[in-house]
Design an enzyme around this catalytic site. Sequence first.
Site, PDB file in Angstrom:
ATOM      1  N   HIS A 114      -0.372  -1.833  -7.434  1.00  0.00           N
ATOM      2  CA  HIS A 114      -1.185  -1.479  -6.264  1.00  0.00           C
ATOM      3  C   HIS A 114      -2.662  -1.575  -6.601  1.00  0.00           C
ATOM      4  O   HIS A 114      -3.219  -0.741  -7.302  1.00  0.00           O
ATOM      5  CB  HIS A 114      -0.829  -0.060  -5.780  1.00  0.00           C
ATOM      6  CG  HIS A 114      -1.637   0.368  -4.604  1.00  0.00           C
ATOM      7  ND1 HIS A 114      -2.279   1.574  -4.526  1.00  0.00           N
ATOM      8  CD2 HIS A 114      -1.928  -0.286  -3.444  1.00  0.00           C
ATOM      9  CE1 HIS A 114      -2.930   1.659  -3.377  1.00  0.00           C
ATOM     10  NE2 HIS A 114      -2.733   0.539  -2.707  1.00  0.00           N
ATOM     11  N   ASN A 118      -3.479   7.251  -3.348  1.00  0.00           N
ATOM     12  CA  ASN A 118      -3.469   7.546  -1.920  1.00  0.00           C
ATOM     13  C   ASN A 118      -2.954   8.948  -1.617  1.00  0.00           C
ATOM     14  O   ASN A 118      -3.315   9.536  -0.599  1.00  0.00           O
ATOM     15  CB  ASN A 118      -2.674   6.502  -1.149  1.00  0.00           C
ATOM     16  CG  ASN A 118      -3.578   5.353  -0.729  1.00  0.00           C
ATOM     17  OD1 ASN A 118      -4.749   5.567  -0.409  1.00  0.00           O
ATOM     18  ND2 ASN A 118      -3.059   4.132  -0.742  1.00  0.00           N
ATOM     19  N   SER A 139       0.832  -1.208   0.000  1.00  0.00           N
ATOM     20  CA  SER A 139       0.000   0.000   0.000  1.00  0.00           C
ATOM     21  C   SER A 139       0.861   1.250   0.000  1.00  0.00           C
ATOM     22  O   SER A 139       0.564   2.206  -0.700  1.00  0.00           O
ATOM     23  CB  SER A 139      -0.875   0.067   1.255  1.00  0.00           C
ATOM     24  OG  SER A 139      -1.704  -1.033   1.344  1.00  0.00           O
ATOM     25  N   GLU A 166      -2.574   0.546  -9.838  1.00  0.00           N
ATOM     26  CA  GLU A 166      -1.456   1.452 -10.133  1.00  0.00           C
ATOM     27  C   GLU A 166      -0.213   0.603 -10.410  1.00  0.00           C
ATOM     28  O   GLU A 166       0.125  -0.283  -9.619  1.00  0.00           O
ATOM     29  CB  GLU A 166      -1.226   2.398  -8.952  1.00  0.00           C
ATOM     30  CG  GLU A 166      -2.352   3.400  -8.803  1.00  0.00           C
ATOM     31  CD  GLU A 166      -2.299   4.163  -7.493  1.00  0.00           C
ATOM     32  OE1 GLU A 166      -1.905   5.336  -7.507  1.00  0.00           O
ATOM     33  OE2 GLU A 166      -2.651   3.581  -6.448  1.00  0.00           O
TER      34      GLU A 166
END
Length: 300
Positions: free
Chosen positions: A133, A184, A112, A145
């Site tokens: 990801h 994120n 992550s 990703e």
Amino acid sequence: MAKARIAVIGAGLMGHGIAQVFALAGHEVTITDSFSANLDTVKTRIAANLKDLGDDARAVERVRPLTDIASTVREADFVVEAVSEDLPLKQKIFGEIEKHARGDTILASNTSVIPITKIMAGLRDRARALGTHWWNPPYLVPLVEVIGTQWTSPQAIERTMKLHADAGKKPAHVKKDVPGFIGNRLQHALWREAIALVENGICDAETVDAVIKAAFGRRLAVLGPLENADMVGTDLTLAIHKTVLPDIDSRPGPSPYLEKLVREGKLGFKSGEGFRKWTPEQQASLRQKVLAHLKKSRDN
Ligand SMILES: NC(=O)c1ccc[n+]([C@@H]2O[C@H](COP(=O)([O-])OP(=O)(O)OC[C@H]3O[C@@H](n4cnc5c(N)ncnc54)[C@H](O)[C@@H]3O)[C@@H](O)[C@H]2O)c1
């Protein structure tokens, strides 16, 4: 890659979902986990998901659980690691994968937040190592990703992008291995200001969420911020930024308000209170609502 052999290391929340996506796309999938209860139940969990989603139940037959990393990766064209978020563990696992995988196999981590560069630094061949990801649940959220490091070859990126696109995902190329990748970083820029609004007494937590859901949240799935900026005009966007940005939270670390919640044991769903109080029924209902929404928008 036409029909490929995919190896998944870790059969937890993410690993079993990633295996499911590749199996449904017609690939042969091997999967391993050091915790036997997770390995023993992986096919049952995938079968239940496929049934719930109305997907081809036969896909689960292409998933083969194995008890060790060596046999899981030996014939693989693509290996994705989804073990616990622990840097030394991931480094150790990639060392072992490299020993047993073929020389042309692509090696990916689903971390992550850990920089891919740190995870892959010790490998002999870093040109074929990268990040993929996924978002939870992997079979409902389209984005993957694809993160390259300074060592990753363009061919490895290209093959990985195609593999995921062909499996029905929406891959996005992250050209630099920055913390939080793209999704994120964006998400937590918003969360920082959301917390600051509450901290500064501008509104309560419920109102922050209500404002987002009733306003730009409605548009976000079809209108990205830069499309939106172009739509209203870059000149108007500049004027807004001149007034608003100096006032928006830009502290470099976590908010003291968030730190205080954690110190007081207000951990959210886990403890029944975080920014707000949550009964078990409210928690279940919100989880259900999110899942139903994701299922509905699955094919968009
Ligand atoms: N949960 C999310 O929303 C999410 C989203 C994107 C990425 N990720 C990342 O994906 C990875 C996995 O997360 P998760 O939520 O599936 O966690 P999880 O705890 O559900 O699964 C991790 C699995 O790894 C297994 N494992 C631990 N050590 C192992 C070893 N030595 N060999 C084989 N298996 C081992 C565990 O037994 C467990 O089944 C983490 O890096 C996480 O940060 C999670």
